[in-house]
Motif scaffolding. Structure first.
Motif, short mmCIF file in Angstrom:
data_model
loop_
_atom_site.label_atom_id
_atom_site.label_comp_id
_atom_site.label_asym_id
_atom_site.label_seq_id
_atom_site.Cartn_x
_atom_site.Cartn_y
_atom_site.Cartn_z
N VAL A 10 7.29 -9.84 -47.64
CA VAL A 10 7.60 -8.42 -47.78
C VAL A 10 8.53 -8.07 -46.64
O VAL A 10 8.19 -8.26 -45.47
N PRO A 51 6.64 2.00 -43.21
CA PRO A 51 6.42 1.07 -44.33
C PRO A 51 5.51 -0.09 -43.95
O PRO A 51 4.66 -0.52 -44.75
N ILE A 55 1.97 -1.07 -45.71
CA ILE A 55 1.73 -2.41 -46.24
C ILE A 55 0.47 -3.01 -45.63
O ILE A 55 -0.37 -3.60 -46.33
N LEU A 59 -2.93 -4.17 -47.70
CA LEU A 59 -3.42 -5.54 -47.66
C LEU A 59 -4.77 -5.67 -46.94
O LEU A 59 -5.33 -6.77 -46.85
#
Length: 258
Positions: A10, A51, A55, A59
């Motif tokens: 990512v 961001p 993320i 997760l």
């Protein structure tokens, strides 16, 4: 290396960048483009960090709910109103701290792991914006070494010479100034260390500034410290008559090693 081992990637960054190309060439990976516009990298902290925090939360690597990010954004907005250019000096923590730091050798300590992040940010911002050298540390370690600088030559308490002419005699030597970035969630012993350090400095006539984080989620607390620190670094540059934007030595260094 991660792609070679089959890991999903990512990426967060500029569209069309080498990172973007790498992520797109890796099966099952994703890229989040961020448009920083004309912002300097040091002014893109939250643009890039947000961001990554989202993320990490998705997760399960960190607990950063959207509500915490929204509150952090509110804190940064409130700080911008308080520390903005139109806010008068007497009510402006950013201006008061910036003016104080401009004529000093800052020694910046964080009082927790989170405070350490904010202290490093303030040091780097003073380096790049105000072009100032900074000593940065974290409690308790700073109490085992850096604290001794309170008895050193930069902490000398000679009275200012009222007859000094800055034009003929030059500027007075920079004096040490202690800046404590205090977290609202400190270890009790580190809180005592911070209090004692402030007293030690004041007993030696070393000026002390204290920035305190608001209560709340770690991201909110961090935003409350970094927001003021960023403003202060720019005001320090202005007080010194320095344009905070150019980073000549960095550009020259990159050219020499390219």
């Amino acid at each position: 290396e991660a792609a070679k081992r089959g890991a999903r990637l990512v990426g967060v960054g500029s569209a069309g960048s080498p990172l973007h190309d790498l992520v797109l060439s890796t099966p099952g990976s994703a890229f989040i483009p961020v448009d920083a516009g004309a912002l300097m990298p040091r002014a893109s902290l939250w643009l890039l960090a947000t961001p990554l925090l989202l993320i990490a939360h998705a997760l399960g690597l960190a607990d950063v709910p959207r509500a915490a990010l929204e509150r952090a954004a509110d804190v940064l907005d409130e700080t911008s109103v308080e520390c903005g250019p139109v806010s008068p000096l007497v009510d402006n923590r950013g201006k008061l701290l910036g003016v104080s730091l401009a004529a000093s050798l800052p020694m910046v300590w964080g009082t927790s792991p989170l405070g350490a992040v904010a202290a490093n940010r303030l040091a780097c911002q003073l380096n790049e914006n105000a072009k100032l050298p900074v000593v940065v540390g974290t409690l308790p370690e700073a109490n085992h070494n850096q604290v001794v600088a309170l008895d050193g030559p930069f902490a000398a308490t000679n009275e200012d010479d009222i007859f000094r002419d800055p034009l003929e005699d030059g500027a007075a030597p920079a004096r040490l100034r202690l800046v404590l970035l205090r977290d609202s969630d400190e270890h009790p012993q580190d809180a005592r260390r911070a209090d004692a350090s402030e007293i030690l400095a004041e007993e030696r006539d070393v000026p002390v500034d204290v920035l305190r984080a608001v209560d709340g989620h770690p991201v909110v607390r961090l935003a409350s410290l970094i927001g003021v620190a960023d403003w202060a670094s720019v005001y320090a540059a202005i007080a010194l008559g320095i344009d905070p934007s150019p980073i000549g030595p960095i550009v020259e260094l990159k050219a020499r090693i390219s």
